[in-house]
Design a protein around this motif. Structure first.
Motif, short mmCIF file in Angstrom:
data_model
loop_
_atom_site.label_atom_id
_atom_site.label_comp_id
_atom_site.label_asym_id
_atom_site.label_seq_id
_atom_site.Cartn_x
_atom_site.Cartn_y
_atom_site.Cartn_z
N LEU A 113 -1.61 26.88 75.97
CA LEU A 113 -2.50 25.78 75.62
C LEU A 113 -2.35 25.43 74.15
O LEU A 113 -2.14 26.31 73.30
N THR A 114 -2.47 24.17 73.84
CA THR A 114 -2.43 23.69 72.46
C THR A 114 -3.55 22.67 72.27
O THR A 114 -4.24 22.29 73.23
N THR A 115 -3.72 22.22 71.03
CA THR A 115 -4.76 21.24 70.75
C THR A 115 -4.45 19.87 71.34
O THR A 115 -5.30 18.99 71.32
N ALA A 116 -3.25 19.70 71.84
CA ALA A 116 -2.89 18.41 72.45
C ALA A 116 -3.16 18.41 73.95
O ALA A 116 -2.93 17.40 74.63
N LYS A 117 -3.65 19.53 74.49
CA LYS A 117 -3.86 19.64 75.93
C LYS A 117 -5.34 19.68 76.27
O LYS A 117 -6.21 19.65 75.40
N THR A 118 -5.60 19.74 77.57
CA THR A 118 -6.97 19.82 78.06
C THR A 118 -7.11 21.07 78.94
O THR A 118 -6.12 21.63 79.41
N ILE A 119 -8.34 21.48 79.15
CA ILE A 119 -8.64 22.58 80.06
C ILE A 119 -9.67 22.08 81.07
O ILE A 119 -10.61 21.37 80.71
N THR A 120 -9.46 22.39 82.33
CA THR A 120 -10.34 21.91 83.39
C THR A 120 -11.17 23.05 83.94
O THR A 120 -10.64 24.09 84.35
N ILE A 121 -12.48 22.85 83.94
CA ILE A 121 -13.42 23.83 84.48
C ILE A 121 -14.35 23.10 85.44
O ILE A 121 -15.02 22.15 85.05
N SER A 122 -14.34 23.51 86.71
CA SER A 122 -15.18 22.88 87.73
C SER A 122 -15.00 21.36 87.74
O SER A 122 -15.98 20.60 87.68
N ASP A 123 -13.74 20.95 87.79
CA ASP A 123 -13.37 19.53 87.88
C ASP A 123 -13.73 18.71 86.65
O ASP A 123 -13.66 17.48 86.67
N THR A 124 -14.13 19.36 85.57
CA THR A 124 -14.44 18.66 84.32
C THR A 124 -13.38 18.99 83.28
O THR A 124 -13.10 20.17 83.04
N LYS A 125 -12.80 17.96 82.69
CA LYS A 125 -11.76 18.16 81.69
C LYS A 125 -12.36 18.21 80.29
O LYS A 125 -13.21 17.39 79.95
N TYR A 126 -11.88 19.17 79.52
CA TYR A 126 -12.33 19.32 78.14
C TYR A 126 -11.12 19.24 77.22
O TYR A 126 -10.11 19.93 77.44
#
Length: 480
Positions: free
Chosen positions: A221-234
């Motif tokens: 993961l990098t600051t240019a990416k997103t992380i998805t938790i319970s169908d919510t992207k952060y």
């Protein structure tokens, strides 16, 4: 006159002066070594407690997890559609609060209003279990006929299912909800942002995240990416490197987002507290427990009791056996110096008797002996400081590794852990390796110098008292 005579007498009795100085030096060197090693132990324990507790945190307020009711086990449950074919990947996130029973967010203000509390911040600890994978349907095949040329009533064998099954990957990680208005206290306080930025006050309910360096490396993961938790992207805005390798938090979110994610509106699991006076921590703890019922207050002293291993053993030895040993050796050195000085005075009967016959008063004779003893003490102090510094430097250069086992504090939240630096409570025992150093402070050196002067005064007082009692007639009787 005094200085000239003092210098001459010390030059005449170099061996005796050196023996007295070396005796004092050994005692002072041991005191410096024990104090420096004890200081190193304290620093090592502070590192351990920081990993457990959190930078700037004096205590935390939690509530023990309630027992499951109505047959609920509290274990995560996942529901999938078994009719899906192999081309469809299924994924499900189970988000559960951890670290004890949820507290109302309003309690943060109530805790902050208690006497002796400087600041209080709420945080929400979550555990996310992600399961993703797919099902593969089997193929139904008929079994071969049981006999050849079967007639009526002889059908084929029972159908069997070939192949099929399921392949799912399970990934579990921790999430901490952070009060973005006060990040100097709470889960993120023990980490430094090494890439990107941290949260701003304007992002109190924004879909942004800070991830730990280890979790970012593991998942690329990098600051240019997103992380998805319970169908919510952060959106990942920063990478945080914890001050301690024992931090267990993987993802940091704004507190409101974490509350939404964990279906815990206006709730927190841990309240981090700093006291106005570090000496009043126990008083503040008692006040919180009395005025806010049902809560568990855990202080750094409580957590220190959970540290075991070679670090704890060595610290106990340095504190108890080491200090008492250094005191015993120092007292012995003082006594030896006093006895040697007194013995030397006995051998100088003719000298002191003659001086008194020439008109020296007793106080002047006493001053002479005390002056010689103080010089011996200063020489011994200089030698002792040199030896002590050498021993401390050797310990620091070798840097022996000590092991600290971090246990859990009973009742410190439902999870059973007393760990607060990362925001996640834990029941399991972790192990840390700490390199021991032996720092020498100016206070320790000043203490050594004071002990050297004190040793000289004690020796001089005993010898001077004996010298002052001599009479001129003693000098005449000593002439053979």
């Amino acid at each position: 006159m005094f200085g000239i005579y003092l210098k001459r007498e010390l030059s005449r009795r170099k061996k005796a002066a050196l023996v007295i100085a070396l005796g004092l030096a050994l005692g002072i060197a041991l005191v410096i070594t024990v104090n420096s090693v004890s200081a190193g132990m304290t620093q090592a324990q502070d590192k351990v407690l920081t990993s457990l507790y959190g930078l700037g945190t004096d205590m935390t307020v939690t509530k023990a997890q309630a027992a499951p009711t109505d047959g609920a086990s509290g274990r995560p449950k996942f529901d999938f559609n078994a009719g899906s074919d192999s081309s469809e990947t299924q994924s499900s996130d189970r988000v559960m609060p951890q670290g004890g029973q949820a507290l109302k967010a309003s309690l943060v203000t109530e805790v902050a209003d208690q006497a002796g509390v400087a600041s209080a911040v709420g945080a929400l600890s979550l555990n996310v279990t992600k399961v993703d994978g797919s099902f593969t349907q089997g193929t139904a095949e008929s079994a071969a006929p049981s006999g050849q040329g079967g007639g009526a009533g002889q059908g084929g064998g029972q159908p069997r299912v070939q192949g099929g099954g399921a392949s799912f990957d399970v990934n579990s990680y921790t999430v901490a909800g952070v009060d973005v208005t006060n990040q100097d206290l709470g889960p993120l306080a023990t980490s430094k942002i090494t890439t990107g930025t941290t949260f701003t006050t304007a992002q109190s309910n924004s879909k942004v995240a800070v991830v730990s360096a280890s979790y970012a490396k593991e998942n690329e993961l990098t600051t240019a990416k997103t992380i998805t938790i319970s169908d919510t992207k952060y959106d990942i805005i920063g990478i945080a490197t914890p001050d301690s390798s024992e931090s267990t938090t993987d993802v940091y979110l704004p507190l409101k987002q974490a509350q939404t994610l964990g279906d815990s509106a206006d709730e927190v699991t841990t309240i981090y507290v700093t006291a106005t006076d570090s000496k009043q921590i126990d008083t503040v703890k008692a006040a919180i427990q009395k005025n806010i019922s049902g809560t568990t207050v855990t202080t750094s002293a409580d957590l220190a009791d959970t540290v075991s291993g070679s670090l704890s053993t060595a610290s106990n030895l340095a504190t108890s056996v080491g200090k008492w040993l250094s005191i015993a050796v120092l007292i012995a050195a003082f006594l030896v110096a006093a006895l040697l000085t007194s013995s030397a005075v006995s051998r100088r009967v003719r000298e002191f008797g003659t001086l008194k016959a020439l008109g020296w008063p007793s106080r002047k004779v006493t001053r002479q002996v005390v002056g010689e003893s103080i010089v011996n003490g200063l020489i011994g102090g200089a030698l002792g400081i040199a030896i002590g510094l050498g021993a401390a430097y050797t310990v620091t250069a070798i840097s022996p590794t000590l092991t600290a086992e971090l246990g859990s504090t009973a009742g410190a939240g439902g999870g059973g852990g007393g760990r607060m630096g990362g925001g996640a409570q834990q029941a399991a025992t972790n192990t840390m390796d700490i390199a021991l150093s032996a720092p020498v402070s100016l206070t320790t050196i000043a203490l050594a110098a004071g002990l050297a002067i004190a040793g000289g005064l004690i020796a001089g007082a005993m010898g001077g008292w004996r010298a002052s009692r001599m009479r001129p007639a003693d000098a005449l009787r000593s002439v053979q």
